[in-house]
Motif scaffolding. Structure first.
Motif, mmCIF file in Angstrom:
data_model
loop_
_atom_site.group_PDB
_atom_site.id
_atom_site.type_symbol
_atom_site.label_atom_id
_atom_site.label_comp_id
_atom_site.label_asym_id
_atom_site.label_seq_id
_atom_site.Cartn_x
_atom_site.Cartn_y
_atom_site.Cartn_z
ATOM 1 N N ARG A 100 -6.353 -22.514 -35.344
ATOM 2 C CA ARG A 100 -6.512 -21.742 -36.576
ATOM 3 C C ARG A 100 -7.511 -20.609 -36.340
ATOM 4 N NH1 ARG A 100 -5.015 -24.719 -41.024
ATOM 5 N NH2 ARG A 100 -4.886 -22.679 -42.028
ATOM 6 N N ALA A 101 -7.265 -19.831 -35.300
ATOM 7 C CA ALA A 101 -8.217 -18.786 -34.902
ATOM 8 C C ALA A 101 -8.383 -17.729 -35.990
ATOM 9 C CB ALA A 101 -7.766 -18.138 -33.596
ATOM 10 N N THR A 102 -7.285 -17.338 -36.626
ATOM 11 C CA THR A 102 -7.369 -16.318 -37.679
ATOM 12 C C THR A 102 -8.207 -16.819 -38.843
ATOM 13 O OG1 THR A 102 -5.193 -15.450 -37.069
ATOM 14 C CG2 THR A 102 -6.037 -14.870 -39.250
ATOM 15 N N LEU A 103 -7.979 -18.074 -39.235
ATOM 16 C CA LEU A 103 -8.764 -18.662 -40.318
ATOM 17 C C LEU A 103 -10.228 -18.790 -39.910
ATOM 18 C CD1 LEU A 103 -8.958 -19.970 -43.095
ATOM 19 C CD2 LEU A 103 -8.270 -22.146 -42.055
ATOM 20 N N ALA A 104 -10.472 -19.182 -38.659
ATOM 21 C CA ALA A 104 -11.849 -19.311 -38.174
ATOM 22 C C ALA A 104 -12.584 -17.976 -38.267
ATOM 23 C CB ALA A 104 -11.852 -19.824 -36.734
ATOM 24 N N ASP A 105 -11.904 -16.896 -37.905
ATOM 25 C CA ASP A 105 -12.528 -15.567 -37.996
ATOM 26 C C ASP A 105 -12.836 -15.208 -39.446
ATOM 27 O OD1 ASP A 105 -12.461 -15.204 -35.269
ATOM 28 O OD2 ASP A 105 -10.570 -14.081 -35.283
ATOM 29 N N ALA A 106 -11.907 -15.535 -40.348
ATOM 30 C CA ALA A 106 -12.116 -15.226 -41.768
ATOM 31 C C ALA A 106 -13.304 -16.004 -42.323
ATOM 32 C CB ALA A 106 -10.851 -15.545 -42.563
ATOM 33 N N VAL A 107 -13.413 -17.279 -41.955
ATOM 34 C CA VAL A 107 -14.535 -18.100 -42.421
ATOM 35 C C VAL A 107 -15.850 -17.561 -41.866
ATOM 36 C CG1 VAL A 107 -15.576 -20.399 -42.320
ATOM 37 C CG2 VAL A 107 -13.123 -20.166 -42.757
ATOM 38 N N LYS A 108 -15.852 -17.155 -40.609
ATOM 39 C CA LYS A 108 -17.071 -16.576 -40.023
ATOM 40 C C LYS A 108 -17.485 -15.308 -40.765
ATOM 41 C CE LYS A 108 -15.725 -16.661 -35.631
ATOM 42 N NZ LYS A 108 -15.767 -16.463 -34.154
ATOM 43 N N ASN A 109 -16.509 -14.499 -41.157
ATOM 44 C CA ASN A 109 -16.832 -13.286 -41.918
ATOM 45 C C ASN A 109 -17.492 -13.636 -43.246
ATOM 46 O OD1 ASN A 109 -15.799 -11.564 -39.978
ATOM 47 N ND2 ASN A 109 -13.770 -11.445 -40.919
ATOM 48 N N THR A 110 -16.955 -14.648 -43.924
ATOM 49 C CA THR A 110 -17.545 -15.074 -45.194
ATOM 50 C C THR A 110 -18.974 -15.568 -44.987
ATOM 51 O OG1 THR A 110 -15.383 -15.662 -46.121
ATOM 52 C CG2 THR A 110 -17.304 -16.694 -47.121
ATOM 53 N N ILE A 111 -19.173 -16.379 -43.962
ATOM 54 C CA ILE A 111 -20.520 -16.887 -43.656
ATOM 55 C C ILE A 111 -21.474 -15.729 -43.370
ATOM 56 C CG2 ILE A 111 -21.865 -18.162 -41.938
ATOM 57 C CD1 ILE A 111 -19.467 -20.072 -41.671
ATOM 58 N N ASN A 112 -21.028 -14.799 -42.544
ATOM 59 C CA ASN A 112 -21.901 -13.685 -42.144
ATOM 60 C C ASN A 112 -22.216 -12.748 -43.307
ATOM 61 O OD1 ASN A 112 -21.956 -14.623 -39.510
ATOM 62 N ND2 ASN A 112 -20.223 -13.364 -38.858
ATOM 63 N N ASP A 113 -21.308 -12.665 -44.275
ATOM 64 C CA ASP A 113 -21.549 -11.799 -45.429
ATOM 65 C C ASP A 113 -22.466 -12.454 -46.461
ATOM 66 O OD1 ASP A 113 -20.002 -9.776 -44.404
ATOM 67 O OD2 ASP A 113 -18.210 -10.258 -45.579
ATOM 68 N N ILE A 114 -22.344 -13.766 -46.633
ATOM 69 C CA ILE A 114 -23.061 -14.446 -47.713
ATOM 70 C C ILE A 114 -24.409 -15.006 -47.274
ATOM 71 C CG2 ILE A 114 -22.993 -16.469 -49.236
ATOM 72 C CD1 ILE A 114 -20.064 -15.974 -49.686
ATOM 73 N N VAL A 115 -24.445 -15.653 -46.120
ATOM 74 C CA VAL A 115 -25.659 -16.385 -45.729
ATOM 75 C C VAL A 115 -26.888 -15.483 -45.608
ATOM 76 C CG1 VAL A 115 -26.729 -17.770 -43.909
ATOM 77 C CG2 VAL A 115 -24.414 -18.311 -44.700
ATOM 78 N N PRO A 116 -26.839 -14.379 -44.866
ATOM 79 C CA PRO A 116 -28.061 -13.565 -44.732
ATOM 80 C C PRO A 116 -28.556 -12.994 -46.056
ATOM 81 C CG PRO A 116 -26.423 -12.959 -43.075
ATOM 82 C CD PRO A 116 -25.726 -13.825 -44.071
ATOM 83 N N GLN A 117 -27.630 -12.633 -46.928
ATOM 84 C CA GLN A 117 -28.024 -11.960 -48.162
ATOM 85 C C GLN A 117 -28.474 -12.923 -49.251
ATOM 86 O OE1 GLN A 117 -25.100 -9.175 -49.526
ATOM 87 N NE2 GLN A 117 -26.360 -8.401 -51.195
ATOM 88 N N TYR A 118 -27.851 -14.100 -49.321
ATOM 89 C CA TYR A 118 -28.104 -14.971 -50.466
ATOM 90 C C TYR A 118 -28.717 -16.325 -50.107
ATOM 91 C CZ TYR A 118 -25.103 -11.549 -52.747
ATOM 92 O OH TYR A 118 -24.569 -10.383 -53.226
ATOM 93 N N ILE A 119 -28.282 -16.926 -49.011
ATOM 94 C CA ILE A 119 -28.755 -18.276 -48.700
ATOM 95 C C ILE A 119 -30.059 -18.238 -47.905
ATOM 96 C CG2 ILE A 119 -28.185 -20.441 -47.530
ATOM 97 C CD1 ILE A 119 -25.270 -19.973 -48.271
ATOM 98 N N GLU A 120 -30.148 -17.354 -46.926
ATOM 99 C CA GLU A 120 -31.395 -17.245 -46.163
ATOM 100 C C GLU A 120 -32.562 -16.819 -47.048
ATOM 101 O OE1 GLU A 120 -30.997 -14.686 -42.814
ATOM 102 O OE2 GLU A 120 -29.626 -16.020 -41.732
ATOM 103 N N ASN A 121 -32.267 -16.057 -48.097
ATOM 104 C CA ASN A 121 -33.324 -15.548 -48.977
ATOM 105 C C ASN A 121 -33.557 -16.434 -50.200
ATOM 106 O OD1 ASN A 121 -33.747 -13.246 -47.376
ATOM 107 N ND2 ASN A 121 -32.024 -12.187 -48.344
ATOM 108 N N PHE A 122 -32.985 -17.624 -50.208
ATOM 109 C CA PHE A 122 -33.156 -18.519 -51.352
ATOM 110 C C PHE A 122 -34.630 -18.889 -51.511
ATOM 111 C CE2 PHE A 122 -32.995 -22.898 -53.179
ATOM 112 C CZ PHE A 122 -32.471 -22.545 -54.416
ATOM 113 N N SER A 123 -35.119 -18.890 -52.755
ATOM 114 C CA SER A 123 -36.555 -19.040 -53.015
ATOM 115 C C SER A 123 -37.027 -20.490 -53.066
ATOM 116 C CB SER A 123 -36.908 -18.368 -54.341
ATOM 117 O OG SER A 123 -36.364 -19.106 -55.425
ATOM 118 N N TYR A 124 -36.114 -21.451 -53.211
ATOM 119 C CA TYR A 124 -36.456 -22.872 -53.353
ATOM 120 C C TYR A 124 -37.250 -23.158 -54.629
ATOM 121 C CZ TYR A 124 -34.756 -23.621 -48.634
ATOM 122 O OH TYR A 124 -33.952 -23.693 -47.529
#
Length: 627
Positions: A16-40
């Motif tokens: 499922r290489a195409t799906l894997a790439d799509a999931v990686k794109n979602t992770i790379n778009d969301i995690v740095p902006q919203y999850i890494e900066n979560f205030s707890y």
């Protein structure tokens, strides 16, 4: 290896290489902006939107794994109150997230014994008793309060919103979900859906309007709204009679109809698939919300199959099958030879190898699960909706015509959308009225997606629908905060003000008095921005929001601009339009029209010239906005 890498590798191992790439794109778009900066120290509500059956579960799992890499270790994955779906999701999580402690609804001992040694994922139905029990479980542990919860609400627009908002009360599930969040000092609540209408129409004060939104594109090979319901006539969508669903059950004979035609399509397409190595082919029949009618339709299909089996050697039956074959060949040129198709159908009928299944609230899980292999015909109603995935779903018969249709509910019934279909063989049968409605919903969905891709938050996203179609159910929208603009109605201020009349003069200098100019809506948007009202009777924000959403669907979309000068009209007169202009505007039914009168200012305008607007939106549309 971290959790996200492990999950991505799992997808790659399954080719499922195409799906894997799509999931990686979602992770790379969301995690740095919203999850890494979560205030707890806060409770954040967010929205992940994907098309219906476009792989949302894979993206959810990817984000769960990535969040675990950022230190989150308590995850709750919510499904609709559907045992079949909860079991399906639980088994998939067990298989896909092997670095997690995956728990079901009755696994409290396992949850507690794990004690955060591994990140834990709970898969729960949105059932008030289940949720209340786990709220109590969280409260009784010594490790939940100090660790952030990461809650993923799959199909978040179903059951989660407050259904008693207009009664000044809180519905049980909504109240319990809020209580679960509060068992921890902080949380991320990720709403996931392909139909976000009710979520986007929440108020900020309710606490459930998403603070950030992300849309992921479907992968290669996805068949969705644009495939079936674009403006051009689709050869894969076949109209049936509008009243066929009612008439079928009243007819004891075997007349030609859409259901019989769909059945033949399914047999021919299935024969091709099985001759080419497929293990499954499904046909979904969605006739009604009434459980009592599901078995009647199943019986009718059984009668059709018996009739076909008895007449399989007759010339008229062979000719009918050949006509069906020829129809499929127009979109599937490499379909197997007719003689092979015919022989396979005949043998399958003789051996009674066609499964007719009924899926509804009265059917057991074991009965429901039998569509994973074989040649199947599945009949049902609401249980065929959210989240349930039918492999190789090639044929759909949908004749459910609701009296008060809702866009989100109808779109969730689009089980024809997905990846593992043969596009050349897929066929959808439905009445023309429903084809029109699905096409209208598709247009607005595309508008919402375009807005999400440009928006900073949910406040920037607006929607519109035909008058005959509601965006969602009434009981989840706070009526005291809902604004609706109705197409075909003229809106104007009694006490207008111009921010800078010289600027408006400059913009309109190119337009003389005639029967109207075709102009880009961007120009009308700019003009509306410069006009307000002394008394607040000019809802500029809503007008601009509508125009913005309308433009997002087609940036080149045209409106009509009508300009009049030197009008000697008193302040507070009303619409201001002359009889001729009123008649002119009434003839403009399919576009936004803006009529601008420049008055001399001698009658109650403090002797100052001023531009007065009169805007009308396309007939038949209703624009929804929440303040």
């Amino acid at each position: 290896m971290n959790h996200a890498e492990s999950y991505i590798n799992e997808l790659l191992q399954r080719n499922r290489a195409t799906l894997a790439d799509a999931v990686k794109n979602t992770i790379n778009d969301i995690v740095p902006q919203y999850i890494e900066n979560f205030s707890y120290r806060e409770h954040v509500v967010s929205l992940l939107m994907g098309n219906v059956q476009s792989g949302k579960t894979s993206h959810m799992f990817g984000l769960i794994a990535a969040a675990a890499d950022q230190g989150f270790n308590i995850f709750v994955l919510l499904t609709t109150d559907n045992t079949l779906l909860q079991e399906q999701t639980f088994k998939r999580a067990l298989a896909d997230l092997d670095t997690f402690c995956v728990c079901g609804e009755n696994d409290y001992i396992r949850f507690q014994a794990n004690a955060l040694r591994k990140p834990v994922l709970l898969v729960l139905k949105k059932n008030v008793h289940v949720l209340q029990q786990w709220k109590n479980n969280f409260s009784s542990t010594n490790f939940c309060a100090g660790n952030p919860l990461f809650i993923v609400d799959d199909e978040a627009d179903a059951a989660s919103p407050n259904t008693k908002v207009n009664q000044k009360d809180v519905s049980a599930i909504n109240r319990t979900l809020n209580a679960i969040k509060k068992t921890s000092s902080s949380s991320i609540y990720l709403q996931v859906t392909g139909t976000p209408q009710s979520l986007l129409l929440q108020t900020k004060i309710a606490g459930w309007k998403p603070q950030f939104i992300y849309y992921f594109e479907p992968g290669k090979g996805y068949l969705g709204g644009d495939f079936f319901f674009s403006d051009e006539k689709c050869p894969h969508v076949i109209p049936t009679d509008n009243d066929e669903g009612k008439e079928l059950l009243q007819d004891d004979e075997f007349p030609e109809n859409g259901l019989k035609q769909a059945l033949l399509m399914h047999l021919v397409s299935s024969a091709h698939l099985f001759l080419n190595g497929s293990q499954v082919s499904n046909f979904v029949v969605h006739p009604s919300v009434k459980v009592s009618e599901h078995q009647k339709f199943a019986n009718k299909i059984g009668e059709y199959l018996n009739e076909l089996n008895l007449s399989i050697d007759e010339d008229c039956t062979i000719e009918t099958l050949h006509q069906t074959y020829d129809n499929l060949k127009t979109t599937k040129p490499d379909i197997a030879p007719f003689d092979d198709i015919y022989s396979y159908i005949k043998e399958t009928l003789e051996k009674d190898q066609i499964n007719v299944l009924v899926i509804n609230s009265k059917a057991s899980y074991d009965e429901n699960a039998r569509y994973e292999t074989g040649l199947n015909i599945v009949v049902g109603g609401n249980s065929l909706g959210r989240g349930i995935t039918f492999p190789m779903l090639q044929t759909i018969y949908y004749c459910r015509v609701a009296k008060n249709p809702q866009a989100d509910t109808m779109w969730q019934h689009s089980r024809m959308f997905g990846y593992d279909r043969d596009p050349g063989l897929v066929r959808v049968f439905m009445p023309p009225l429903l084809i029109k409605r699905f096409s209208e919903i598709n247009k607005t969905n595309n508008s919402i997606i375009n807005q999400i891709n440009k928006a900073k938050n949910a406040d920037d996203i607006k929607m519109y629908y035909p008058k005959t179609l509601r965006p969602t159910r009434k009981n989840v929208i706070d009526n005291s905060h809902l604004n609706m603009l109705v197409g075909g109605v003229s809106y104007f201020p009694f006490y207008p003000t111009n921010d800078d009349i010289s600027q408006i003069d400059n913009i309109l200098s190119a337009f003389s008095e005639n029967d109207g100019y075709s102009v880009n809506l961007q120009l009308i948007y700019q003009i509306i921005q410069m006009i307000d009202s002394e008394k607040g009777d000019w809802n500029k924000k809503s007008y601009l929001s509508f125009l913005k959403s309308y433009i997002s669907e087609d940036p080149s979309r045209q409106g009509v601009l009508i300009v009049r000068r030197g009008r000697d009209i008193a302040k507070g007169t009303g619409t201001l339009l002359s009889p001729n202009d009123r008649a002119l505007v009434s003839r403009i039914t399919d576009k936004v029209s803006l009529t601008l009168y420049k008055v001399t200012g001698t009658k109650g305008w403090d002797g100052k010239e001023i531009w007065i607007p009169n805007i009308k939106f396309p007939d038949g549309l209703v624009f929804y906005d929440v303040n």
